[in-house]
Design a protein around this motif. Structure first.
Motif, PDB file in Angstrom:
ATOM      1  N   PRO A 195       0.823  -1.212   0.000  1.00 61.90           N
ATOM      2  CA  PRO A 195       0.000   0.000   0.000  1.00 61.90           C
ATOM      3  C   PRO A 195       0.859   1.265   0.000  1.00 61.90           C
ATOM      4  O   PRO A 195       0.330   2.357  -0.091  1.00 61.90           O
ATOM      5  CB  PRO A 195      -0.778  -0.128   1.312  1.00 61.90           C
ATOM      6  N   HIS A 196       2.165   1.107   0.107  1.00 62.02           N
ATOM      7  CA  HIS A 196       3.072   2.259   0.187  1.00 62.02           C
ATOM      8  C   HIS A 196       3.897   2.383  -1.096  1.00 62.02           C
ATOM      9  O   HIS A 196       4.241   1.385  -1.717  1.00 62.02           O
ATOM     10  CB  HIS A 196       4.022   2.112   1.373  1.00 62.02           C
ATOM     11  N   ALA A 197       4.217   3.620  -1.429  1.00 66.42           N
ATOM     12  CA  ALA A 197       4.983   3.856  -2.646  1.00 66.42           C
ATOM     13  C   ALA A 197       6.448   3.463  -2.471  1.00 66.42           C
ATOM     14  O   ALA A 197       7.113   3.078  -3.422  1.00 66.42           O
ATOM     15  CB  ALA A 197       4.888   5.329  -3.038  1.00 66.42           C
ATOM     16  N   HIS A 198       6.935   3.584  -1.239  1.00 66.30           N
ATOM     17  CA  HIS A 198       8.323   3.217  -0.983  1.00 66.30           C
ATOM     18  C   HIS A 198       8.409   2.751   0.465  1.00 66.30           C
ATOM     19  O   HIS A 198       8.139   3.534   1.378  1.00 66.30           O
ATOM     20  CB  HIS A 198       9.256   4.399  -1.234  1.00 66.30           C
ATOM     21  N   ALA A 199       8.733   1.511   0.657  1.00 67.79           N
ATOM     22  CA  ALA A 199       8.759   0.972   2.024  1.00 67.79           C
ATOM     23  C   ALA A 199       9.558  -0.323   2.049  1.00 67.79           C
ATOM     24  O   ALA A 199       9.692  -1.005   1.031  1.00 67.79           O
ATOM     25  CB  ALA A 199       7.343   0.717   2.524  1.00 67.79           C
ATOM     26  N   GLY A 248      10.756  -7.549  -0.756  1.00 71.82           N
ATOM     27  CA  GLY A 248      10.566  -6.999   0.586  1.00 71.82           C
ATOM     28  C   GLY A 248      10.843  -5.506   0.613  1.00 71.82           C
ATOM     29  O   GLY A 248      10.716  -4.863   1.642  1.00 71.82           O
ATOM     30  N   HIS A 249      11.238  -4.975  -0.529  1.00 72.51           N
ATOM     31  CA  HIS A 249      11.506  -3.534  -0.671  1.00 72.51           C
ATOM     32  C   HIS A 249      10.525  -3.003  -1.710  1.00 72.51           C
ATOM     33  O   HIS A 249      10.776  -3.083  -2.918  1.00 72.51           O
ATOM     34  CB  HIS A 249      12.964  -3.334  -1.119  1.00 72.51           C
ATOM     35  N   ALA A 250       9.393  -2.512  -1.234  1.00 75.55           N
ATOM     36  CA  ALA A 250       8.329  -2.067  -2.144  1.00 75.55           C
ATOM     37  C   ALA A 250       8.708  -0.736  -2.768  1.00 75.55           C
ATOM     38  O   ALA A 250       9.112   0.190  -2.059  1.00 75.55           O
ATOM     39  CB  ALA A 250       7.026  -1.939  -1.378  1.00 75.55           C
ATOM     40  N   ARG A 251       8.545  -0.658  -4.078  1.00 78.08           N
ATOM     41  CA  ARG A 251       8.959   0.561  -4.772  1.00 78.08           C
ATOM     42  C   ARG A 251       7.805   1.284  -5.450  1.00 78.08           C
ATOM     43  O   ARG A 251       7.996   2.270  -6.142  1.00 78.08           O
ATOM     44  CB  ARG A 251      10.058   0.229  -5.767  1.00 78.08           C
ATOM     45  N   VAL A 254       8.183   2.866   6.337  1.00 77.75           N
ATOM     46  CA  VAL A 254       7.836   3.699   5.184  1.00 77.75           C
ATOM     47  C   VAL A 254       8.992   4.642   4.867  1.00 77.75           C
ATOM     48  O   VAL A 254       9.534   5.308   5.749  1.00 77.75           O
ATOM     49  CB  VAL A 254       6.536   4.484   5.459  1.00 77.75           C
ATOM     50  N   LEU A 255       9.374   4.671   3.597  1.00 78.32           N
ATOM     51  CA  LEU A 255      10.491   5.488   3.142  1.00 78.32           C
ATOM     52  C   LEU A 255       9.989   6.598   2.225  1.00 78.32           C
ATOM     53  O   LEU A 255       8.844   6.568   1.771  1.00 78.32           O
ATOM     54  CB  LEU A 255      11.507   4.618   2.392  1.00 78.32           C
ATOM     55  N   LEU A 256      10.876   7.555   1.936  1.00 79.88           N
ATOM     56  CA  LEU A 256      10.483   8.670   1.082  1.00 79.88           C
ATOM     57  C   LEU A 256      10.377   8.208  -0.374  1.00 79.88           C
ATOM     58  O   LEU A 256      11.304   7.604  -0.913  1.00 79.88           O
ATOM     59  CB  LEU A 256      11.529   9.785   1.164  1.00 79.88           C
ATOM     60  N   PRO A 257       9.261   8.497  -1.005  1.00 82.02           N
ATOM     61  CA  PRO A 257       9.145   8.133  -2.419  1.00 82.02           C
ATOM     62  C   PRO A 257       9.712   9.224  -3.324  1.00 82.02           C
ATOM     63  O   PRO A 257       9.925  10.359  -2.894  1.00 82.02           O
ATOM     64  CB  PRO A 257       7.638   8.024  -2.610  1.00 82.02           C
ATOM     65  N   VAL A 258       9.944   8.851  -4.581  1.00 79.46           N
ATOM     66  CA  VAL A 258      10.310   9.829  -5.610  1.00 79.46           C
ATOM     67  C   VAL A 258       9.200   9.775  -6.652  1.00 79.46           C
ATOM     68  O   VAL A 258       8.962   8.736  -7.248  1.00 79.46           O
ATOM     69  CB  VAL A 258      11.665   9.491  -6.252  1.00 79.46           C
ATOM     70  N   VAL A 259       8.513  10.879  -6.813  1.00 80.33           N
ATOM     71  CA  VAL A 259       7.354  10.862  -7.700  1.00 80.33           C
ATOM     72  C   VAL A 259       7.625  11.619  -8.997  1.00 80.33           C
ATOM     73  O   VAL A 259       7.192  11.234 -10.074  1.00 80.33           O
ATOM     74  CB  VAL A 259       6.123  11.453  -6.977  1.00 80.33           C
ATOM     75  N   LEU A 276      -2.990   8.858 -14.978  1.00 80.61           N
ATOM     76  CA  LEU A 276      -2.770   8.231 -13.675  1.00 80.61           C
ATOM     77  C   LEU A 276      -1.753   9.087 -12.938  1.00 80.61           C
ATOM     78  O   LEU A 276      -0.550   8.941 -13.137  1.00 80.61           O
ATOM     79  CB  LEU A 276      -2.213   6.825 -13.849  1.00 80.61           C
ATOM     80  N   ALA A 277      -2.275   9.982 -12.126  1.00 80.93           N
ATOM     81  CA  ALA A 277      -1.370  10.884 -11.401  1.00 80.93           C
ATOM     82  C   ALA A 277      -1.053  10.285 -10.033  1.00 80.93           C
ATOM     83  O   ALA A 277      -1.780   9.429  -9.530  1.00 80.93           O
ATOM     84  CB  ALA A 277      -2.025  12.249 -11.247  1.00 80.93           C
ATOM     85  N   PHE A 278       0.039  10.731  -9.455  1.00 83.05           N
ATOM     86  CA  PHE A 278       0.425  10.302  -8.110  1.00 83.05           C
ATOM     87  C   PHE A 278       0.651  11.537  -7.253  1.00 83.05           C
ATOM     88  O   PHE A 278       1.193  12.525  -7.724  1.00 83.05           O
ATOM     89  CB  PHE A 278       1.703   9.453  -8.163  1.00 83.05           C
ATOM     90  N   ASP A 279       0.229  11.457  -5.990  1.00 79.76           N
ATOM     91  CA  ASP A 279       0.470  12.599  -5.111  1.00 79.76           C
ATOM     92  C   ASP A 279       1.890  12.522  -4.544  1.00 79.76           C
ATOM     93  O   ASP A 279       2.660  11.620  -4.891  1.00 79.76           O
ATOM     94  CB  ASP A 279      -0.607  12.694  -4.017  1.00 79.76           C
ATOM     95  N   ALA A 280       2.223  13.489  -3.687  1.00 76.58           N
ATOM     96  CA  ALA A 280       3.602  13.582  -3.203  1.00 76.58           C
ATOM     97  C   ALA A 280       4.024  12.341  -2.422  1.00 76.58           C
ATOM     98  O   ALA A 280       5.203  12.029  -2.315  1.00 76.58           O
ATOM     99  CB  ALA A 280       3.755  14.832  -2.344  1.00 76.58           C
ATOM    100  N   LYS A 281       3.046  11.617  -1.882  1.00 77.06           N
ATOM    101  CA  LYS A 281       3.376  10.396  -1.149  1.00 77.06           C
ATOM    102  C   LYS A 281       3.399   9.169  -2.065  1.00 77.06           C
ATOM    103  O   LYS A 281       3.534   8.041  -1.574  1.00 77.06           O
ATOM    104  CB  LYS A 281       2.367  10.180  -0.019  1.00 77.06           C
ATOM    105  N   GLY A 282       3.207   9.405  -3.353  1.00 78.37           N
ATOM    106  CA  GLY A 282       3.241   8.299  -4.296  1.00 78.37           C
ATOM    107  C   GLY A 282       1.952   7.511  -4.347  1.00 78.37           C
ATOM    108  O   GLY A 282       1.918   6.382  -4.828  1.00 78.37           O
TER     109      GLY A 282
END
Lengths: 286, 760
Positions: free
Chosen positions: B63-67, B116-119, B149-154, B673-679
């Motif tokens: 469920p996370h963009a980067h985790a 195990g490293h969701a991108r 949860v890690l910082l995503p790059v969008v 398909l846009a993504f917000d700052a949290k991916g």
């Protein structure tokens, strides 16, 4: 074990409500998309679509009574609704797709609590009252009151039975909607308005904007202008400006504000023109 | 087996390609063979089948963009009867690239079957299996995952400067360049230089059938995989790599497909499904729903393109410079290939003496991109055709005249060194289209109340296979005339839903004069049909169709010559019969005689590799009205002009064009398909992802230019991908013309249009 109850009358419905942990669906068009996964094994689903008393559109004691189980398709096609509650017929006609309109009900559209629903603003503009059934008996509440309370307005075991729309003489109404497309579109903005014309004068305006955080927001200022004394062109402009002010006051700072304050101008023009056209036609006939 | 290179054969002569020839099947409106079954619900797709003893798998998506997964608790799921769970910890540590379709292409591998490293939101953490889908989905809901949860790059532009690379390989970008001519000199001496930046959106393919795949372990260590895919042998090599199996032990079978548009071209769930089946020693069916198909498969790559054009004082193109960033999403996938495909188009529409194309694919914390109808062509043509209209407006050129002065001509070469352009009829497309559409009066801007009406158009080109590129282009086909005179054509084709099998039957039927209801064309099965590089690159009609024509010609000649030998008198093949001396023999009679008395079956196998890769061309014209208050655009009328060489099946060609326009209109106006700052994706389903639906569609007029393309079967060339290429820029040009705006960020949503008008 999850269960399904399919009552055929209000009496049977009352018995179903008594078993507890119930979820009530009518058309199910929102519920099956949004809520079916959270339906627990201890829950019971009550399908309202077989309850005969929830159907029917009739003239009763100076009002129009519409069963909460009437579908959007039946409302859009009902001569009584088209004649006495034009904005409601138009709103029903613009809900979702044909398939959705064949299932979705007037009661469900209000009970679902979506701020983008199309028929609640129309019901509000027509000053409709809802009849609500539960094990505790029957109560009535204005649609305006239900909308104001949002999702908390109805308890889980409460069922909308019917709506009554008062029918003052000479009332006309109109509805407009802006979505992402002409069809199969959720409203970004919608607008319903009604007024009375008698002789040459207009009165009793009710203007309701939907989707600004709630399913309906009454705009008395815009209503006053609608029936005011300005000449037609100026009145049209002033009406639209009043609506812009409503949007600005309702969603200040929202990212959608710049768009909605522009789009409301189109709705204002269209609804105003529809009302005045109907008004002229009325005068022509009398 | 006869291998055939173009040099060794005679391509059809111009008179054979001439339109209006009296064809029996070519160019006709023949109903597709699978039509009745499809419309009566008798055509079973993969998920409609019954799979005894199979486990149904649903993927647990991030469920996370980067985790990073700290821990996973499957105990409540595993407590359910029959439930199995495979997690990233069980998965092989093999990295692959889903866009690599041939061993040694060296597409950078950065993806595992589970991680195990969701991108991105929708990355694959675990596979939950149960005897039925409902149980699997309930079990999945009972798994508890603890994520760090890690910082995503969008933002793709930010991906190059992000403090930390998203992947352990540390690579920030995958660059690519194409250059020829003296670009520096051209810009230095130019009378005019114009520049624009165009942004194209990430788009969901929206095939009606969501992704599904079935895998089963078979005897002798064979893994059998059923998939609605586009490149059987590409899937085979990826699965073989992940499972460490010989290719011969990996059997891939193409099954009925409910649409792909490139979305099923890459290996998405196939390696995971194959691995699960082999690991559990059970057949496994993986199914997805729409939300999973949107978030967790592939998308059309978003692109940001800066283009500068150098012109002389007469408006002749001197040079173009491109700087393009392609958003690969979470994994590189085919994105760098898309980037290079974009670059390859820049020298094939206009005569430009010098081009410098520099770009890069970058990875972000968003859904991976990949193939999507046109493979970069809609993106690069949006960039160049919107820019071309804007530069015309700024410099006072008429957009039709400007293009006519610069477009390529038939027989032109490609200065980048790629294949010649062939019978490139773009000028004819534009002149005839402008006349038919009534461009001169429609292009005027009408204004009343809050509405503005005008028109726009855009030109484009697309390819016909891989000849002249770094990739090989090889296909095998067999034609067997059977003992009753019916015909089986064994191919490794993939019917994508566009009528490929019927079109190939028409080609074979034309050669052999055999009725189409007596011809069966197979799809691919890696154990039983020949090699083919896949239904991609708009190569199917031009390459596979031509190979079928040649093979049928050889089968015809084999039967004729064997009959001549057998009966010892002059024999000809006429109208689906043999004339032996004065005697008429049906095909069945002749085949039976040749088999029983001559000891030969009439079965020809052919390997074919084309030497040519001409351009297909097209122009779309759109007549639009804009509501300046709501920003809603109504497309009133539409003309599509396409240089197709020769239509094989007029219904199919028009069908491709109608569908292509529907997709292109979405790219122009509604789909993103846009993504917000949290991916987090802005749209997870069709309630928020708005395609152009039936009530929105304009009437569409189709004008086909059929002047025959040498090297294609009966002169045919591609239409399926190019049909969607010029649509979006045509509409954007129309809106910009109607409003006097310079909008370059697609899609032109109502909010963007209102914003642009407010800024005027």
């Amino acid at each position: 074990m999850a269960g399904l109850m399919t009552p055929n009358s209000l009496d049977e419905l009352a018995a179903c409500l008594a078993i507890g942990n119930v979820r009530v669906v009518a058309g199910g068009t929102d519920w099956f998309v949004r809520d079916v996964e959270s339906f627990g094994e201890e829950d019971t689903l009550i399908d309202l679509s077989g309850v005969a008393e929830l159907r029917g559109v009739t003239l009763q004691g100076g009002g129009l009574r519409i069963g909460a189980g009437e579908t959007m398709t039946s409302l859009a096609g009902s001569p009584l609704v088209r004649t006495h509650a034009a904005c409601l017929a138009e709103a029903a006609e613009h809900v979702g797709s044909w398939q959705i309109r064949n299932r979705a009900t007037l009661g469900g559209n209000l009970a679902g609590g979506s701020p983008a629903a199309d028929t609640p603003p129309a019901l509000m503009a027509l000053d409709a009252t809802a009849e609500i059934l539960s094990l505790r008996g029957t109560r009535s509440c204005s649609v305006e009151g239900i909308v104001a309370q949002g999702r908390a307005a109805l308890a889980p075991d409460e069922v909308l039975v019917a709506f009554t729309i008062p029918l003052p003489e000479g009332r006309i109404s109109a509805f407009g909607k802006v979505g992402s497309r002409k069809e199969v579109s959720i409203a970004r903005l919608n607008l319903a308005a009604s007024l009375r014309r008698s002789g040459g004068s207009l009165s009793n305006a009710r203007v309701v904007v939907g989707t600004l955080g709630s399913a309906g927001r009454l705009c008395p200022g815009a209503g006053e202008i609608l029936i005011g004394s300005l000449d037609l062109e100026e009145r049209r402009r002033a009406f639209c400006s009043a609506l812009v002010a409503v949007v600005e006051a309702a969603i200040p700072g929202r990212s959608t504000l710049p768009y909605k304050r522009s789009a409301i101008l189109a709705l204002g023009e269209d609804v105003f023109d529809a009302l005045m056209r109907t008004s002229d036609e009325g005068r022509g006939r009398s | 087996m006869s291998a055939l290179k173009e040099k060794e054969r005679t391509i059809q002569r111009p008179e054979e390609l001439a339109p209006g020839r009296d064809f029996r099947y070519i160019g006709q409106r023949i109903p597709r063979a699978d039509g009745p079954d499809k419309v009566t619900g008798r055509y079973d797709y993969l998920a409609d089948g019954r799979y005894d003893k199979a486990l149904v798998g649903v993927v647990l998506f991030s469920p996370h963009a980067h985790a990073k997964v700290r821990s996973i608790d499957c105990s409540r799921a595993l407590a359910m009867p029959g439930v199995r769970v495979l997690t990233w910890e069980d998965a092989p540590d093999v990295l692959y690239n889903s866009g690599e379709w041939f061993p040694g292409q060296n597409d950078h591998p950065d993806e595992r079957v589970l991680t195990g490293h969701a991108r991105h939101v929708g990355d694959r953490i675990a596979l939950v299996l149960a005897p039925d889908e409902r149980t699997a989905r309930i079990a999945r809901g009972r798994i508890v995952v603890d994520y760090e949860v890690l910082l995503p790059v969008v933002d793709p532009e930010g991906a190059r400067e992000a403090p930390e690379a998203l992947h352990e390989d540390g690579i920030r970008e995958f660059p690519g360049t194409i250059a020829f001519g003296d670009v520096e000199g051209a810009f230095a001496s130019a009378a005019h230089v114009e520049e624009d930046v165009i942004v194209t959106p990430r788009i969901h393919h929206a095939a009606m059938e969501p992704h599904a795949v079935f895998a089963a372990p078979r005897p002798e260590g064979v893994l059998e995989l059923h998939t609605p895919c586009q490149i059987l042998f590409g899937i085979q090599q990826t699965v073989a790599k992940v499972l460490n199996l010989p290719f011969s032990k990996v059997r891939i079978i193409k099954v009925p497909m409910g649409g792909s548009f490139g979305g099923k071209q890459e290996a998405v769930f196939e390696p995971l499904c194959a691995w699960a089946a082999m690991t559990l020693h059970r057949p496994v069916l993986i199914v997805t729903n729409r939300e999973e198909s949107i978030a967790a498969t592939r998308v059309r790559a978003a692109a940001v393109g800066r283009v500068s054009t150098a012109l002389d004082a007469d408006g002749k193109l001197l040079a173009r410079r491109f700087d393009v960033t392609v958003d690969a999403g979470a994994y590189l996938s085919g994105a760098r290939k898309v980037l290079m495909a974009m670059g390859k188009k820049t020298s094939r529409l206009y005569r430009i003496p010098a081009v410098e194309f520099a770009g890069r694919a970058v990875r972000t914390s968003t859904t991976p991109s990949g193939a999507c109808r046109g493979y970069g062509s809609p993106q690069i043509h949006a960039i160049t055709e919107i820019h071309t209209d804007l530069l015309c407006r700024r410099l006072g050129y008429d957009p039709v005249d400007f293009r006519l002065a610069n477009l390529v001509h038939p027989g032109d070469s490609d200065p980048s060194g790629a294949s010649d352009l062939g019978n490139a009829r773009i000028i004819e497309c534009l002149t005839r289209g402008a006349e038919r559409f009534g461009w001169d009066h429609r292009s005027k801007v009408l204004s009343w109340g809050r509405w503005r009406r005008s028109a726009g158009f855009a030109c484009c080109t697309h390819g016909n296979g891989y000849a002249g590129t770094i990739y090989h282009d090889v296909t095998e086909v067999s034609v067997r005339i059977m003992e009753d005179g019916s015909v089986v054509v064994r191919t490794s084709l993939h019917e994508l839903g566009n009528g490929t099998l019927t079109a190939v039957a028409q080609i074979v039927g034309e050669v052999l004069s055999v009725p189409l209801d007596r011809i069966v064309v197979t799809e691919g099965d890696t154990q039983f049909t020949g090699y083919d590089i896949g239904c991609q690159a708009s190569r199917v009609i031009y390459v596979c169709g031509e190979s079928a024509r040649l093979c049928a010609e050889q089968a015809k000649e084999l039967l004729r010559s064997e009959a001549e030998k057998l009966w010892g008198c002059p024999t000809t093949y006429e109208n689906g019969e043999l004339l032996v001396g004065g005697r008429r023999l049906s095909l069945g009679e002749a085949v039976r005689a040749v088999e029983t008395k001559g000891g030969t079956s009439v079965d020809v196998h052919l390997t074919y590799s084309p030497d040519r890769n001409p351009g297909s061309y097209g122009v779309h014209f759109a007549d639009i009205t804009v509501d300046t208050c709501t920003g809603l655009v109504t497309v009133n009328d539409f003309l599509a002009v396409h240089d197709v060489g020769q239509a094989i099946n007029r219904n199919f060609v028009e069908g491709q064009i109608y569908g292509g326009i529907q997709m292109g209109l979405g790219m122009a106006l509604t789909e993103e398909l846009a993504f917000d700052a949290k991916g987090r994706p802005s749209a997870r389903n069709f309630d928020k992802y708005h395609m152009f639906n039936a009530p929105e569609m304009p009437p569409i007029d189709v004008l086909l230019i059929e002047k025959g393309e040498p090297g294609g079967p009966y002169g045919a060339k591609s239409i399926g991908e190019i049909a969607t290429v010029p649509t979006a820029p045509a509409v954007v040009n129309a809106v910009n013309r109607a409003l006097g705006t310079e909008m370059t960020c697609l899609p032109l949503t109502p909010a963007r249009i209102v914003e642009a008008l407010a800024a005027l």
